[in-house]
Design a protein around this motif. Structure first.
Motif, mmCIF file in Angstrom:
data_model
loop_
_atom_site.group_PDB
_atom_site.id
_atom_site.type_symbol
_atom_site.label_atom_id
_atom_site.label_comp_id
_atom_site.label_asym_id
_atom_site.label_seq_id
_atom_site.Cartn_x
_atom_site.Cartn_y
_atom_site.Cartn_z
ATOM 1 N N THR A 96 -3.621 -18.174 12.616
ATOM 2 C CA THR A 96 -3.478 -16.959 11.825
ATOM 3 C C THR A 96 -2.261 -17.122 10.930
ATOM 4 O O THR A 96 -1.201 -17.545 11.400
ATOM 5 N N VAL A 97 -2.414 -16.804 9.652
ATOM 6 C CA VAL A 97 -1.305 -16.986 8.718
ATOM 7 C C VAL A 97 -0.947 -15.663 8.064
ATOM 8 O O VAL A 97 -1.781 -14.769 7.902
ATOM 9 N N LEU A 98 0.318 -15.570 7.668
ATOM 10 C CA LEU A 98 0.814 -14.420 6.916
ATOM 11 C C LEU A 98 0.839 -14.773 5.442
ATOM 12 O O LEU A 98 1.387 -15.809 5.057
ATOM 13 N N SER A 99 0.245 -13.926 4.603
ATOM 14 C CA SER A 99 0.302 -14.143 3.160
ATOM 15 C C SER A 99 0.281 -12.799 2.438
ATOM 16 O O SER A 99 -0.579 -11.953 2.698
ATOM 17 N N ARG A 100 1.237 -12.628 1.535
ATOM 18 C CA ARG A 100 1.270 -11.395 0.734
ATOM 19 C C ARG A 100 0.119 -11.353 -0.258
ATOM 20 O O ARG A 100 -0.209 -10.290 -0.802
ATOM 21 N N PHE A 101 -0.492 -12.512 -0.517
ATOM 22 C CA PHE A 101 -1.596 -12.593 -1.475
ATOM 23 C C PHE A 101 -2.810 -13.229 -0.778
ATOM 24 O O PHE A 101 -3.106 -14.419 -0.974
ATOM 25 N N PRO A 102 -3.517 -12.447 0.035
ATOM 26 C CA PRO A 102 -4.613 -12.986 0.848
ATOM 27 C C PRO A 102 -5.707 -13.683 0.036
ATOM 28 O O PRO A 102 -6.261 -14.682 0.484
ATOM 29 N N GLU A 103 -6.006 -13.155 -1.163
ATOM 30 C CA GLU A 103 -7.071 -13.757 -1.966
ATOM 31 C C GLU A 103 -6.697 -15.174 -2.396
ATOM 32 O O GLU A 103 -7.508 -16.103 -2.308
ATOM 33 N N LYS A 104 -5.448 -15.332 -2.843
ATOM 34 C CA LYS A 104 -5.001 -16.673 -3.240
ATOM 35 C C LYS A 104 -4.923 -17.604 -2.034
ATOM 36 O O LYS A 104 -5.267 -18.782 -2.120
ATOM 37 N N PRO B 37 -8.313 -23.390 4.625
ATOM 38 C CA PRO B 37 -9.663 -23.513 5.181
ATOM 39 C C PRO B 37 -10.220 -22.154 5.616
ATOM 40 O O PRO B 37 -9.479 -21.244 5.983
ATOM 41 N N PHE B 38 -11.536 -22.043 5.592
ATOM 42 C CA PHE B 38 -12.189 -20.780 5.925
ATOM 43 C C PHE B 38 -11.899 -20.351 7.355
ATOM 44 O O PHE B 38 -11.881 -19.145 7.658
ATOM 45 N N ALA B 39 -11.649 -21.297 8.249
ATOM 46 C CA ALA B 39 -11.432 -20.976 9.663
ATOM 47 C C ALA B 39 -10.132 -20.230 9.918
ATOM 48 O O ALA B 39 -9.935 -19.658 10.996
ATOM 49 N N VAL B 40 -9.228 -20.211 8.939
ATOM 50 C CA VAL B 40 -7.928 -19.572 9.115
ATOM 51 C C VAL B 40 -8.056 -18.053 9.010
ATOM 52 O O VAL B 40 -8.731 -17.528 8.120
ATOM 53 N N ASN B 41 -7.390 -17.340 9.911
ATOM 54 C CA ASN B 41 -7.284 -15.887 9.811
ATOM 55 C C ASN B 41 -6.077 -15.546 8.948
ATOM 56 O O ASN B 41 -5.024 -16.172 9.076
ATOM 57 N N ILE B 42 -6.197 -14.533 8.089
ATOM 58 C CA ILE B 42 -5.116 -14.170 7.180
ATOM 59 C C ILE B 42 -4.786 -12.694 7.333
ATOM 60 O O ILE B 42 -5.682 -11.849 7.329
ATOM 61 N N ILE B 43 -3.461 -12.398 7.478
ATOM 62 C CA ILE B 43 -3.020 -11.009 7.451
ATOM 63 C C ILE B 43 -1.998 -10.848 6.330
ATOM 64 O O ILE B 43 -1.218 -11.770 6.059
ATOM 65 N N PRO B 44 -2.000 -9.682 5.649
ATOM 66 C CA PRO B 44 -1.120 -9.514 4.483
ATOM 67 C C PRO B 44 0.282 -9.022 4.800
ATOM 68 O O PRO B 44 1.164 -9.096 3.951
ATOM 69 N N SER B 45 0.521 -8.517 6.010
ATOM 70 C CA SER B 45 1.828 -7.934 6.302
ATOM 71 C C SER B 45 2.116 -7.966 7.796
ATOM 72 O O SER B 45 1.215 -7.761 8.625
ATOM 73 N N LEU B 46 3.388 -8.200 8.133
ATOM 74 C CA LEU B 46 3.796 -8.148 9.536
ATOM 75 C C LEU B 46 3.784 -6.720 10.080
ATOM 76 O O LEU B 46 3.835 -6.520 11.297
ATOM 77 N N GLU B 47 3.706 -5.738 9.192
ATOM 78 C CA GLU B 47 3.647 -4.348 9.631
ATOM 79 C C GLU B 47 2.351 -4.047 10.389
ATOM 80 O O GLU B 47 2.258 -3.028 11.074
#
Length: 295
Positions: free
Chosen positions: A28-36, A42-52
């Motif tokens: 799981t990764v943190l990214s402020r810009f999930p679309e980018k 890779p598609f298998a990665v989970n993405i969250i936009p904020s630690l909040e």
């Protein structure tokens, strides 16, 4: 393992993410810009936009923190220095808080740092026990590490040197110049550079992740620091290009200001902690490492 990563779209983070997925970890990764981030990861990665979105890290086995504003890209104005500090301290402190709020915290917290921690050390061999320097990069790294060591779990900080890769970082900037025959030493060329190939960088982080006896600060650098003039000569030989130019120290300081210390400081740093723990480098020598990069 379930692993949470910040800075996953950077040079080191993206390579590490690929390696973790290859080992069948859930990432799981943190990214402020999930679309980018979705376009780059890779598609298998989970993405969250904020630690909040999180109140703890109970569901994760490890946290790897590689986030931070690039230190070399902009002049170090008062505002930029504050941005560099906040980009590292704020997220590290938040990660530490989430770890400490967990009833079942991650067993490992790996957090980034840099060899800038030591400052200019001349000809002296530097190990992890060497104290922090007094200049801005050193004090930045010191605060960054202190924020990570506040976590109530096993903490490893990675003091990273110049990462060699054709995918980005310093080599992406200097290779075009060398290919045109415009390469040359920096200053008098006598300053030691601490470097590491990207493959060893990723393998080193994986080693720290999987070896639970490792704890504290680790120099993620090759076991053979070299002087800038040797780096310059070797890269020219690998590319079969002349390297006759010299960039005077005064010119660098005039153009870059304080940032010039990042390439003029001498750092004869050794990966004592990694080697004593049993880590084996794939690219311990600069010539083979540069061949791997340019090929």
């Amino acid at each position: 393992m379930k692993i949470f990563i910040t800075g996953a779209t950077g040079l080191i983070g993206s390579a590490l993410t690929q390696a973790l997925l290859a080992q069948s970890h859930e990432v799981t990764v943190l990214s402020r810009f999930p679309e980018k981030a979705r376009e780059r990861l890779p598609f298998a990665v989970n993405i969250i936009p904020s630690l909040e979105m999180l109140t703890d890290f109970n569901e994760f086995d490890a946290v790897i923190n590689l986030a931070g504003e690039p230190i070399f890209d902009h002049a170090w104005s008062v505002e930029q220095k504050q941005k560099l500090i906040q980009s590292r301290l704020q997220i590290t402190k938040t990660l530490t808080t989430l770890i400490n709020q967990s009833s079942h915290p991650p067993h490992t917290f790996i957090s980034g740092s840099a060899t800038g921690y030591y400052g200019d050390c001349g000809e002296q061999e530097i190990h992890e026990t060497h104290p922090a320097g007094s200049q801005f990069p050193a004090q930045l790294c010191l605060q960054w590490e202190q924020a990570a060591f506040a976590a109530n779990t096993r903490v490893c900080v990675s003091r990273t040197g110049i990462v060699l890769s054709h995918l980005g970082g310093a080599m992406q900037k200097i290779l075009p110049l060398y290919r045109l025959g415009l390469g040359g030493k920096i200053g008098n060329g006598q300053q030691y550079w601490a470097w590491i190939h990207l493959e060893d960088m990723v393998n080193g982080l994986l080693f720290l992740l999987h070896n639970h006896h490792c704890q504290g600060a680790f120099n993620l650098v090759a076991p053979t620091p070299i002087k800038n003039q040797e780096f310059n000569r070797t890269l020219g030989q690998v590319l079969k290009r002349p390297t006759v130019f010299t960039v005077p120290a005064f010119a660098l300081k005039w153009v870059l200001g304080e940032r010039a210390q990042l390439v003029l400081d001498s750092q004869k740093i050794l990966p004592t902690g990694l080697q004593e723990a049993g880590f084996q480098f794939q690219h311990p020598q600069i010539q083979t490492a540069l061949h791997a990069v340019v090929s």
